[in-house]
Design a protein around this motif. Structure first.
Motif, mmCIF file in Angstrom:
data_model
loop_
_atom_site.group_PDB
_atom_site.id
_atom_site.type_symbol
_atom_site.label_atom_id
_atom_site.label_comp_id
_atom_site.label_asym_id
_atom_site.label_seq_id
_atom_site.Cartn_x
_atom_site.Cartn_y
_atom_site.Cartn_z
ATOM 1 N N PRO A 26 0.834 -1.226 0.101
ATOM 2 C CA PRO A 26 -0.035 0.085 0.166
ATOM 3 C C PRO A 26 0.827 1.037 -0.022
ATOM 4 O O PRO A 26 1.923 1.236 0.478
ATOM 5 C CB PRO A 26 -0.751 0.020 1.346
ATOM 6 C CG PRO A 26 -0.762 -1.495 1.453
ATOM 7 C CD PRO A 26 0.650 -2.234 1.026
ATOM 8 N N THR A 27 0.392 2.398 -0.703
ATOM 9 C CA THR A 27 1.030 3.655 -0.729
ATOM 10 C C THR A 27 1.354 3.953 0.818
ATOM 11 O O THR A 27 2.354 4.424 1.189
ATOM 12 C CB THR A 27 0.268 4.517 -1.303
ATOM 13 O OG1 THR A 27 -0.026 4.231 -2.809
ATOM 14 C CG2 THR A 27 1.072 5.760 -1.645
ATOM 15 N N SER A 28 0.511 3.885 1.684
ATOM 16 C CA SER A 28 0.631 4.525 3.118
ATOM 17 C C SER A 28 1.929 3.585 3.700
ATOM 18 O O SER A 28 2.407 4.377 4.474
ATOM 19 C CB SER A 28 -0.446 4.280 3.862
ATOM 20 O OG SER A 28 -0.763 2.857 3.921
ATOM 21 N N GLN A 29 2.021 2.473 3.535
ATOM 22 C CA GLN A 29 3.134 1.770 4.132
ATOM 23 C C GLN A 29 4.450 2.171 3.388
ATOM 24 O O GLN A 29 5.530 2.363 4.064
ATOM 25 C CB GLN A 29 2.895 0.104 3.802
ATOM 26 C CG GLN A 29 4.060 -0.600 4.327
ATOM 27 C CD GLN A 29 4.049 -2.257 4.135
ATOM 28 O OE1 GLN A 29 2.794 -2.586 3.692
ATOM 29 N NE2 GLN A 29 5.407 -2.914 4.216
ATOM 30 N N MET A 30 4.214 2.118 2.125
ATOM 31 C CA MET A 30 5.649 2.927 1.485
ATOM 32 C C MET A 30 6.170 4.178 1.872
ATOM 33 O O MET A 30 7.283 4.396 2.180
ATOM 34 C CB MET A 30 5.388 3.040 -0.094
ATOM 35 C CG MET A 30 6.743 3.441 -0.940
ATOM 36 S SD MET A 30 6.287 3.637 -2.777
ATOM 37 C CE MET A 30 5.694 1.986 -3.059
ATOM 38 N N ASN A 31 5.167 5.125 2.103
ATOM 39 C CA ASN A 31 5.233 6.464 2.750
ATOM 40 C C ASN A 31 6.007 6.536 3.941
ATOM 41 O O ASN A 31 6.927 7.211 4.329
ATOM 42 C CB ASN A 31 3.989 7.369 2.767
ATOM 43 C CG ASN A 31 3.506 7.786 1.257
ATOM 44 O OD1 ASN A 31 4.366 7.759 0.376
ATOM 45 N ND2 ASN A 31 2.325 8.034 1.239
ATOM 46 N N LEU A 32 5.498 5.488 5.010
ATOM 47 C CA LEU A 32 6.089 5.279 6.251
ATOM 48 C C LEU A 32 7.455 4.846 6.265
ATOM 49 O O LEU A 32 8.245 5.316 6.863
ATOM 50 C CB LEU A 32 5.120 4.242 7.099
ATOM 51 C CG LEU A 32 3.749 4.805 7.677
ATOM 52 C CD1 LEU A 32 3.003 3.582 8.367
ATOM 53 C CD2 LEU A 32 4.082 5.907 8.582
ATOM 54 N N GLU A 33 7.649 3.909 5.421
ATOM 55 C CA GLU A 33 9.275 3.286 5.137
ATOM 56 C C GLU A 33 10.182 4.536 4.541
ATOM 57 O O GLU A 33 11.168 4.602 5.048
ATOM 58 C CB GLU A 33 9.213 2.288 4.429
ATOM 59 C CG GLU A 33 8.481 0.972 4.905
ATOM 60 C CD GLU A 33 8.460 -0.359 3.758
ATOM 61 O OE1 GLU A 33 8.925 -0.117 2.727
ATOM 62 O OE2 GLU A 33 7.893 -1.191 4.125
ATOM 63 N N ALA A 34 9.427 5.352 3.688
ATOM 64 C CA ALA A 34 10.388 6.228 3.021
ATOM 65 C C ALA A 34 10.552 7.528 4.068
ATOM 66 O O ALA A 34 11.716 7.995 4.053
ATOM 67 C CB ALA A 34 9.484 6.920 1.868
ATOM 68 N N ALA A 35 9.424 7.838 4.862
ATOM 69 C CA ALA A 35 9.715 8.699 5.929
ATOM 70 C C ALA A 35 10.773 8.364 6.997
ATOM 71 O O ALA A 35 11.454 9.369 7.592
ATOM 72 C CB ALA A 35 8.493 9.042 6.688
ATOM 73 N N ALA A 36 11.182 7.087 7.005
ATOM 74 C CA ALA A 36 12.047 6.719 8.075
ATOM 75 C C ALA A 36 13.547 6.668 7.588
ATOM 76 O O ALA A 36 14.613 6.702 8.361
ATOM 77 C CB ALA A 36 11.783 5.016 8.514
ATOM 78 N N PHE A 37 13.648 6.841 6.218
ATOM 79 C CA PHE A 37 15.098 6.800 5.511
ATOM 80 C C PHE A 37 15.281 8.019 5.191
ATOM 81 O O PHE A 37 14.726 8.569 3.978
ATOM 82 C CB PHE A 37 14.975 5.861 4.338
ATOM 83 C CG PHE A 37 16.174 5.621 3.664
ATOM 84 C CD1 PHE A 37 17.084 4.946 3.966
ATOM 85 C CD2 PHE A 37 16.343 6.165 2.325
ATOM 86 C CE1 PHE A 37 18.339 4.590 3.274
ATOM 87 C CE2 PHE A 37 17.490 6.312 1.620
ATOM 88 C CZ PHE A 37 18.534 5.448 2.069
ATOM 89 N N LEU A 38 16.265 8.946 5.563
ATOM 90 C CA LEU A 38 16.718 10.053 5.070
ATOM 91 C C LEU A 38 15.537 10.934 5.103
ATOM 92 O O LEU A 38 14.941 11.514 4.103
ATOM 93 C CB LEU A 38 17.615 9.922 3.949
ATOM 94 C CG LEU A 38 18.712 9.364 3.839
ATOM 95 C CD1 LEU A 38 19.396 9.529 2.537
ATOM 96 C CD2 LEU A 38 19.728 9.845 4.799
ATOM 97 N N PRO A 39 14.785 11.134 6.295
ATOM 98 C CA PRO A 39 13.276 11.850 6.226
ATOM 99 C C PRO A 39 13.561 13.556 5.831
ATOM 100 O O PRO A 39 14.719 14.065 6.203
ATOM 101 C CB PRO A 39 12.895 12.025 7.661
ATOM 102 C CG PRO A 39 14.122 11.674 8.370
ATOM 103 C CD PRO A 39 14.743 10.532 7.517
ATOM 104 N N THR A 40 12.661 13.833 5.234
ATOM 105 C CA THR A 40 12.557 15.467 4.624
ATOM 106 C C THR A 40 11.182 16.027 5.270
ATOM 107 O O THR A 40 10.177 15.661 5.281
ATOM 108 C CB THR A 40 12.901 15.368 3.345
ATOM 109 O OG1 THR A 40 12.188 14.609 2.459
ATOM 110 C CG2 THR A 40 14.316 14.985 2.877
#
Length: 250
Positions: A236-250
């Motif tokens: 799901p897009t929501s899960q991808m966003n959570l993972e992306a937010a934890a990797f070099l967050p901006t």
């Protein structure tokens, strides 16, 4: 994805559009020529000169080495890197990682650039890349990676062959992936495509034979990396966003 496939080819040819993407073309062409250079050195050859131009293409001249290996390295390296970009486009984290390689790829060829417009356009594409980091958890970076991936993979389709003007087979005029196949015919490039060089190396063949073979290879790689991305990064897009937010967050 289909939209990007349709956009890349006209962007490569249309006046104005082909100038706007010049820094990206320099990256694509530069990587292709680097693959030729590495293959030449690893097979015992000596690189005598390298030229990179977003309008004329690229040319790597080699003395010695294994001609078939050197020629194949350009298409193979371009296609595989393009496939990796396509794979990265399936997840924001992958696109973030790919963006660092993109910065290097855009900057490195600029040492051969002399016109101010290309520098300005390079600054635009780099600024766009940085800006995408701060939009919607950096998800637009996925589209940036996909666009570059398609450019790398499908450059032999865009650059047709011309009449052979270089001496065979130790003097190579080297282009990139699928852009090698129609660009030469439309714009009459001064450098021959790799497909023309293959025909010089194997006189019983024609350039279009090699072009068809490499395009089929490129399509196969594109489809393979697309299915790998779909299988590995299906979430799901929501899960991808959570993972992306934890990797070099901006």
């Amino acid at each position: 994805m289909a939209v990007f496939l349709v956009l890349v080819i006209p962007f490569w040819f249309l006046p104005g559009a082909r100038t706007i993407i010049a820094p990206l073309k320099l990256y694509v062409i530069g990587w292709h020529e680097l693959c030729h250079m590495l293959a030449a050195m690893l097979s015992g050859g000596k690189v005598t000169s390298v030229t990179i131009d977003p309008m004329l293409g690229g040319c790597t001249r080699v003395d010695g080495g294994k001609p078939a290996i050197i020629l194949s390295a350009g298409y193979f390296g371009s296609t595989i890197l393009g496939g990796l970009y396509v794979l990265a486009a399936w997840h924001t984290i992958g696109a973030k990682i790919a963006s660092f390689f993109t910065v290097v790829g855009i900057l490195c060829p600029l040492y051969k650039v002399r016109d101010k417009l290309t520098f300005l356009l390079a600054a635009f594409w780099l600024a766009l890349l940085v800006g995408f980091w701060f939009i919607d958890h950096a998800s637009p970076l996925r589209w940036y990676a996909l666009f570059l991936g398609i450019m790398h993979v499908f450059f032999a389709l865009c650059k047709d062959y011309t009449d052979a003007t270089h001496s065979p087979p130790l003097n190579f005029a080297c282009f990139v992936g699928s852009g090698d196949f129609t660009d030469d015919r439309l714009f009459k490039k001064t450098n021959d495509s790799d497909c023309t060089q293959y025909a010089l190396l194997f006189p019983k063949t024609q350039p279009h034979h090699w072009a068809v073979g490499w395009i089929l290879f490129e399509v196969s790689v594109f489809v393979a990396f697309t299915f790998i991305g779909l299988a590995v990064f299906k979430m799901p897009t929501s899960q991808m966003n959570l993972e992306a937010a934890a990797f070099l967050p901006t």
